[in-house]
Design a protein around this motif. Structure first.
Motif, mmCIF file in Angstrom:
data_model
loop_
_atom_site.group_PDB
_atom_site.id
_atom_site.type_symbol
_atom_site.label_atom_id
_atom_site.label_comp_id
_atom_site.label_asym_id
_atom_site.label_seq_id
_atom_site.Cartn_x
_atom_site.Cartn_y
_atom_site.Cartn_z
ATOM 1 N N GLY A 10 0.819 -1.213 0.000
ATOM 2 C CA GLY A 10 0.000 0.000 0.000
ATOM 3 C C GLY A 10 0.852 1.262 0.000
ATOM 4 N N ASN A 11 0.337 2.295 0.668
ATOM 5 C CA ASN A 11 1.022 3.595 0.679
ATOM 6 C C ASN A 11 2.468 3.489 1.174
ATOM 7 N N MET A 12 2.724 2.595 2.113
ATOM 8 C CA MET A 12 4.074 2.423 2.655
ATOM 9 C C MET A 12 4.827 1.290 1.957
ATOM 10 N N ASP A 31 -0.230 -8.366 -2.903
ATOM 11 C CA ASP A 31 -1.229 -7.526 -2.248
ATOM 12 C C ASP A 31 -2.594 -7.956 -2.779
ATOM 13 N N MET A 64 3.676 -5.600 5.611
ATOM 14 C CA MET A 64 3.346 -4.189 5.848
ATOM 15 C C MET A 64 1.839 -4.055 5.653
ATOM 16 N N LEU A 65 1.084 -4.441 6.692
ATOM 17 C CA LEU A 65 -0.368 -4.613 6.611
ATOM 18 C C LEU A 65 -1.073 -3.640 7.549
ATOM 19 N N PRO A 66 -2.389 -3.437 7.338
ATOM 20 C CA PRO A 66 -3.081 -2.409 8.129
ATOM 21 C C PRO A 66 -3.109 -2.664 9.640
ATOM 22 N N VAL A 74 -2.342 -13.222 7.724
ATOM 23 C CA VAL A 74 -1.315 -13.449 6.707
ATOM 24 C C VAL A 74 -0.226 -14.410 7.212
ATOM 25 N N THR A 96 2.005 -1.520 11.898
ATOM 26 C CA THR A 96 1.780 -1.032 13.265
ATOM 27 C C THR A 96 0.601 -1.801 13.832
ATOM 28 N N THR A 238 -2.124 9.908 2.500
ATOM 29 C CA THR A 238 -0.762 9.381 2.687
ATOM 30 C C THR A 238 -0.803 8.484 3.921
ATOM 31 N N PHE A 239 -1.649 8.866 4.901
ATOM 32 C CA PHE A 239 -1.894 8.062 6.100
ATOM 33 C C PHE A 239 -3.370 8.262 6.393
ATOM 34 N N LYS A 246 -6.978 3.928 14.227
ATOM 35 C CA LYS A 246 -6.522 2.633 14.741
ATOM 36 C C LYS A 246 -5.330 2.832 15.683
ATOM 37 N N ALA A 309 -8.713 -3.913 3.557
ATOM 38 C CA ALA A 309 -8.764 -5.231 2.914
ATOM 39 C C ALA A 309 -9.149 -6.289 3.933
ATOM 40 N N GLN A 312 -7.824 -11.721 5.174
ATOM 41 C CA GLN A 312 -7.738 -13.048 4.596
ATOM 42 C C GLN A 312 -6.377 -13.215 3.956
HETATM 43 P P1 NAD Z 1 -2.391 0.795 3.207
HETATM 44 O O1 NAD Z 1 -3.795 0.518 3.594
HETATM 45 O O2 NAD Z 1 -2.069 1.826 2.179
HETATM 46 O O3 NAD Z 1 -1.669 -0.577 2.739
HETATM 47 C C1 NAD Z 1 -1.915 -1.834 3.320
HETATM 48 C C2 NAD Z 1 -1.987 -2.849 2.185
HETATM 49 O O4 NAD Z 1 -2.138 -4.158 2.746
HETATM 50 C C3 NAD Z 1 -3.177 -2.624 1.246
HETATM 51 O O5 NAD Z 1 -2.717 -2.395 -0.070
HETATM 52 C C4 NAD Z 1 -3.990 -3.909 1.385
HETATM 53 O O6 NAD Z 1 -4.610 -4.312 0.179
HETATM 54 C C5 NAD Z 1 -2.923 -4.893 1.825
HETATM 55 N N1 NAD Z 1 -3.464 -6.090 2.473
HETATM 56 C C6 NAD Z 1 -4.360 -6.171 3.496
HETATM 57 N N2 NAD Z 1 -4.618 -7.462 3.806
HETATM 58 C C7 NAD Z 1 -3.842 -8.197 2.970
HETATM 59 C C8 NAD Z 1 -3.670 -9.598 2.780
HETATM 60 N N3 NAD Z 1 -4.335 -10.479 3.510
HETATM 61 N N4 NAD Z 1 -2.820 -10.018 1.824
HETATM 62 C C9 NAD Z 1 -2.161 -9.122 1.043
HETATM 63 N N5 NAD Z 1 -2.285 -7.783 1.171
HETATM 64 C C10 NAD Z 1 -3.119 -7.340 2.111
HETATM 65 O O7 NAD Z 1 -1.635 1.131 4.573
HETATM 66 P P2 NAD Z 1 -0.206 1.853 4.750
HETATM 67 O O8 NAD Z 1 -0.425 3.317 4.911
HETATM 68 O O9 NAD Z 1 0.761 1.319 3.742
HETATM 69 O O10 NAD Z 1 0.159 1.305 6.205
HETATM 70 C C11 NAD Z 1 0.592 -0.031 6.444
HETATM 71 C C12 NAD Z 1 0.976 -0.141 7.913
HETATM 72 O O11 NAD Z 1 2.031 0.782 8.200
HETATM 73 C C13 NAD Z 1 -0.165 0.209 8.881
HETATM 74 O O12 NAD Z 1 -0.079 -0.616 10.006
HETATM 75 C C14 NAD Z 1 0.113 1.674 9.231
HETATM 76 O O13 NAD Z 1 -0.445 2.016 10.488
HETATM 77 C C15 NAD Z 1 1.629 1.697 9.220
HETATM 78 N N6 NAD Z 1 2.257 3.002 8.933
HETATM 79 C C16 NAD Z 1 1.705 3.842 7.988
HETATM 80 C C17 NAD Z 1 2.351 5.062 7.732
HETATM 81 C C18 NAD Z 1 1.806 6.026 6.703
HETATM 82 O O14 NAD Z 1 2.230 7.221 6.726
HETATM 83 N N7 NAD Z 1 0.922 5.624 5.793
HETATM 84 C C19 NAD Z 1 3.524 5.400 8.422
HETATM 85 C C20 NAD Z 1 4.057 4.491 9.340
HETATM 86 C C21 NAD Z 1 3.415 3.291 9.571
#
Ligand code: NAD
Length: 314
Positions: A10-12, A31, A64-66, A74, A96, A238-239, A246, A309, A312
């Motif tokens: 995802g975003n990260m 993903d 790197m999941l939500p 996973v 996180t 972006t976040f 959460k 997502a 699963q």
């Molecule tokens: P996001 O929602 O953009 O990305 C998460 C990805 O995980 C999604 O693309 C989703 O489709 C995928 N996913 C979920 N379940 C899945 C599965 N079973 N199999 C495969 N893929 C799966 O979130 P993000 O912003 O990239 O953040 C990810 C983690 O990092 C979170 O825990 C967040 O709190 C943490 N984080 C985010 C930031 C930020 O600025 N965005 C900064 C630091 C930490």
């Protein structure tokens, strides 16, 4: 060069894997979201068809999941990481998540004979893109040290935090402070505007004065001041507010468990909840500025919030 498996682009995860590819590693990723997979593939990642396909044969696996529930599914679900990796693979969860889920993952990995570290990150997508994230890593020292070698191309700071789950504990406390700082930057920004200050002049002052914070420098929630601010792009995420809610919820739960009053943290959580109630949870969390300037309810069309997502494996 190492063979790296990666779940969650995802975003990260997307920009983080791009930096591993640039460093010469072979990264195979998966993903559930085909768009996220295609974007990562355009940056050199090898797209996999499932979790098992991404991780089999890898020397190290990153996730790197939500949320905790996604990480548990996973790793521990049918066709998940623990039943698909080769013996000796090092496992690194950079999501996180709550401390209990992190402990479950440490225990399940150990039981299956794998080394596992909790390694959440700080620095936002700008840090993920620039390869300047801070990693905080909890686990057995040898595993932490081996994980650090792979982490280098994505990071500016790698800080061992102690035993299992201490990386998550550090991240939860850090993000509590981040979101309180974000709310502070939002209030200062709107009040400065209403007192007739030029937005750039006020930012120039605050960013070298005692009002400074990472939130102010990176996420300043007024358009046209900081290039990395989501305010410039109508709060495209972006976040997401959903993930911010959460994270602050994780801090509040930890505070309840340790009898710690978080009066300001709880207030900021209620602000995020109001954004979710306005069906804007998929927007960037810096949209809370609209609760300060009073425009959230007025100019936001309810959107289809993309549900996180499913927890699963696929
Ligand atoms: P996001 O929602 O953009 O990305 C998460 C990805 O995980 C999604 O693309 C989703 O489709 C995928 N996913 C979920 N379940 C899945 C599965 N079973 N199999 C495969 N893929 C799966 O979130 P993000 O912003 O990239 O953040 C990810 C983690 O990092 C979170 O825990 C967040 O709190 C943490 N984080 C985010 C930031 C930020 O600025 N965005 C900064 C630091 C930490």
């Amino acid at each position: 060069m190492a063979a790296i498996g990666w779940i969650g682009l995802g975003n990260m995860g997307g920009p983080m894997t791009a930096n591993l590819v640039k460093a010469g590693h072979e990264v195979r990723g998966f993903d559930l979201n085909p768009r996220a997979l295609a974007t990562a593939a355009a940056n050199g990642l090898i797209p996999a068809s499932s979790v098992a396909d991404a991780v089999s044969g890898a020397e190290v696996v990153f996730t790197m999941l939500p949320k905790g529930e996604h990480a548990i599914a996973v790793y521990m679900g049918e066709g998940g990481v623990l039943s698909s990796v080769s013996p000796g693979t090092l496992l690194v969860d950079s999501s996180t998540i709550d401390v209990e889920s992190a402990q479950k993952l440490h225990d399940a990995a150990a039981e299956a004979g794998f080394r596992f570290v909790d390694a959440p990150v700080s620095g936002g997508i700008s840090g993920a893109q620039a390869g300047t994230l801070t990693f905080m890593i909890g686990g057995e020292p040898g595993a932490v040290s081996d994980a650090s070698t792979f982490i280098k191309p994505m990071s500016a700071n790698i800080i061992p935090t102690g035993g299992a789950t201490t990386g998550q504990a550090a991240k939860i406390c850090n993000n509590l402070m981040l979101f309180i700082n974000l709310a502070g930057a939002a209030e200062g920004a709107v009040l400065a505007d209403r007192l007739g200050l030029d937005k750039q002049v006020f930012w120039d002052i605050a960013s070298v004065s005692s009002g400074d914070s990472w939130a102010l420098r990176t996420w300043y929630p007024i358009a046209g001041v900081v290039p990395s601010s989501a305010a410039n792009t109508a709060f495209a995420p972006t976040f997401t507010t959903e993930l911010a809610n959460k994270d602050i919820g994780l801090a509040i739960a930890a505070a309840q468990a340790t009898d710690t009053p978080l009066e300001i943290g709880e207030h900021v959580q209620q602000m995020f909840q109001r954004v979710l109630d306005a069906e804007q949870g998929g927007k960037d969390c810096s949209i809370i500025v609209k609760l300060v300037d009073g425009t959230l309810a007025l100019d936001q069309e309810p959107e289809q919030v993309p549900a996180l997502a499913q927890a699963q494996v696929n």
